[in-house]
Design a protein around this motif. Structure first.
Motif, short mmCIF file in Angstrom:
data_model
loop_
_atom_site.label_atom_id
_atom_site.label_comp_id
_atom_site.label_asym_id
_atom_site.label_seq_id
_atom_site.Cartn_x
_atom_site.Cartn_y
_atom_site.Cartn_z
N LEU A 90 -20.57 35.87 41.41
CA LEU A 90 -20.78 33.61 41.68
C LEU A 90 -19.22 33.59 42.79
N GLU A 91 -18.22 34.13 42.49
CA GLU A 91 -16.76 33.58 42.78
C GLU A 91 -16.78 34.43 44.36
N CYS A 151 -15.34 38.08 56.07
CA CYS A 151 -16.15 38.33 55.36
C CYS A 151 -17.60 39.06 54.67
N MET A 152 -18.13 39.75 54.10
CA MET A 152 -19.65 39.74 54.32
C MET A 152 -20.03 40.44 52.85
N ALA A 153 -20.59 39.71 51.61
CA ALA A 153 -20.48 40.22 50.28
C ALA A 153 -21.64 39.61 49.41
N PHE A 154 -22.34 41.21 48.85
CA PHE A 154 -23.87 41.21 48.88
C PHE A 154 -23.65 41.12 47.15
N GLY A 155 -24.91 40.51 47.09
CA GLY A 155 -24.18 40.79 44.90
C GLY A 155 -25.80 40.14 44.35
N ASP A 156 -25.50 40.16 43.33
CA ASP A 156 -27.33 39.89 42.51
C ASP A 156 -27.34 39.59 40.99
N SER A 157 -26.22 39.28 40.48
CA SER A 157 -25.49 39.21 38.89
C SER A 157 -24.48 37.41 38.46
N ILE A 174 -30.34 36.40 40.28
CA ILE A 174 -30.46 35.84 39.82
C ILE A 174 -29.83 34.21 40.79
N ASP A 175 -31.23 33.69 39.91
CA ASP A 175 -31.34 32.22 41.28
C ASP A 175 -30.02 31.93 41.29
N ASP A 176 -28.68 31.45 40.58
CA ASP A 176 -28.14 30.62 40.33
C ASP A 176 -27.10 31.93 42.32
#
Length: 273
Positions: free
Chosen positions: A224-225, A214-220, A240-242
Motif C-alpha cells: 500500500l505505501e 516510478c511505476m510500482a506493481f503490487g497486490d497485498s 486486494i481491494d485496498d
C-alpha cells in the motif's frame, strides 16, 4: 516520464508456482536495455529473493523484508553490498517471542537471514518451505535470543484468526513495530521504520529518480505505501481491494495469466518497438 519499475514478487511478478514467467523476464530485460531502472521490492528475505534475481540476471537493487534489508547486486566483483539492515529492537523481539509462547502459536523468526521455527511439521513451516524454497532451522523458543531478529511471521489459513492476532499485536506493541499482511496467510512483525514506500523512496533518491517517475506493481497490504507513494501505481487483477483503490492502473490479467507482461507490452509499446 517513467524512469524506474518496482515489482513486488509473490502475487505480482511471480506466478502461484513462485516462478518468474518467461515473458515477464524477457520484457523486463528489454526495458532495462532501454534505460529503465528495475527494482525488486518484496517482503521476502534476501536468501529467498536470490533465485529471482539470478533468473533476471540484471544488476538491480533488491529491497527485501519490506525494506528491512536493501542489497545492491550491481557490484562488479560479484559481492553484493548490503545498503540497509534494520532489525527489530530487542525489547520488541522479546515481546513478540513472549506473545507467541503465551498463545502457544507457531512463528517463523528470521535472524541473520536464517528462518527459525518451533516445529518442522507444522502447517506454518510446510507452507513457508513450499512458498520460499528455504529450509528452516528447528529452535527451542525458550532459548532463542531476541538479538538481530529482522522479522517474525505468523502463517495460518484462518483469516479471522490472523486479523484477531494483528489487533492483539498492535495493542501490545503500539507504534514500536510495523505489523502487516504480506500475503493473505502471512502476518508479519517488523521494525517500525520499515515499509516498502519508505525504502523505495530512499533507493530511488540515491539514483537521482523521483517517486513520481516510478511505476510500482503490487497486490497485498504491504504494498500500500509503495503504491500510494509512486507516480504510477499498478495493482494486479488479483490484488486486494485496498491496493486497487490506491492504484492508477489495474492489470487486465492476474499473476498467473501473464499480467505483468501483458500490461508492460501495452503500456510501453512505443518504447519496445
Amino acid at each position: 516520464m517513467i524512469k524506474a519499475l518496482a515489482f513486488d514478487l509473490d502475487g505480482t511478478l511471480l506466478n502461484s508456482e513462485k516462478k518468474l514467467p518467461v515473458g515477464a523476464k524477457k520484457i523486463l530485460r528489454e526495458l532495462y536495455q532501454k534505460g529503465m531502472e528495475i527494482l525488486i521490492v518484496t517482503g521476502r528475505p534476501y536468501s529467498s529473493t536470490l533465485p529471482t534475481l539470478k533468473d533476471l540476471d540484471l544488476p538491480i537493487t533488491a529491497i527485501c523484508y519490506n525494506g528491512g534489508k536493501i542489497v545492491d547486486t550491481s557490484i562488479e566483483d560479484n559481492k553484493d553490498k548490503v545498503l540497509v539492515n534494520k532489525i527489530l529492537p530487542k525489547d520488541v523481539a522479546k515481546d513478540l517471542i513472549d506473545f507467541v509462547k503465551r498463545k502457544d502459536i507457531e512463528i517463523n523468526l528470521f535472524q541473520d537471514d536464517i528462518c527459525y521455527v518451533r516445529s518442522l511439521d507444522s502447517y506454518s513451516t510446510k507452507i513457508y518451505v513450499k512458498n520460499s524454497g528455504l529450509i528452516p532451522i528447528l529452535v527451542d523458543i525458550n532459548k532463542i535470543s531476541p538479538d538481530n531478529i529482522t522479522k517474525g511471521v505468523i502463517i495460518d489459513n484462518d483469516e479471522n484468526f490472523l486479523n484477531d492476532l494483528k489487533g492483539q499485536l498492535k495493542n501490545l506493541m503500539g507504534d514500536r513495530a510495523y505489523i502487516t499482511f504480506t500475503q493473505a496467510q502471512y502476518l508479519e512483525v517488523l521494525n517500525k521504520d520499515i515499509n516498502k514506500g519508505k525504502a523505495l523512496t530512499e533507493v530511488l533518491a540515491s539514483k537521482g529518480i523521483k517517486m513520481e517517475e516510478c511505476m510500482a506493481f503490487g497486490d497485498s497490504e504491504n504494498d500500500l505505501e509503495m503504491i500510494q507513494g509512486v507516480g504510477h501505481g499498478v495493482a494486479m487483477k488479483n490484488a486486494i481491494d485496498d491496493v486497487k483503490k490506491l492504484s492508477k492502473y489495474v492489470t487486465e490479467k492476474t499473476n498467473d495469466e501473464d499480467g505483468i507482461e501483458i500490461f508492460l507490452k501495452k503500456y510501453f509499446e512505443e518504447k519496445l518497438n
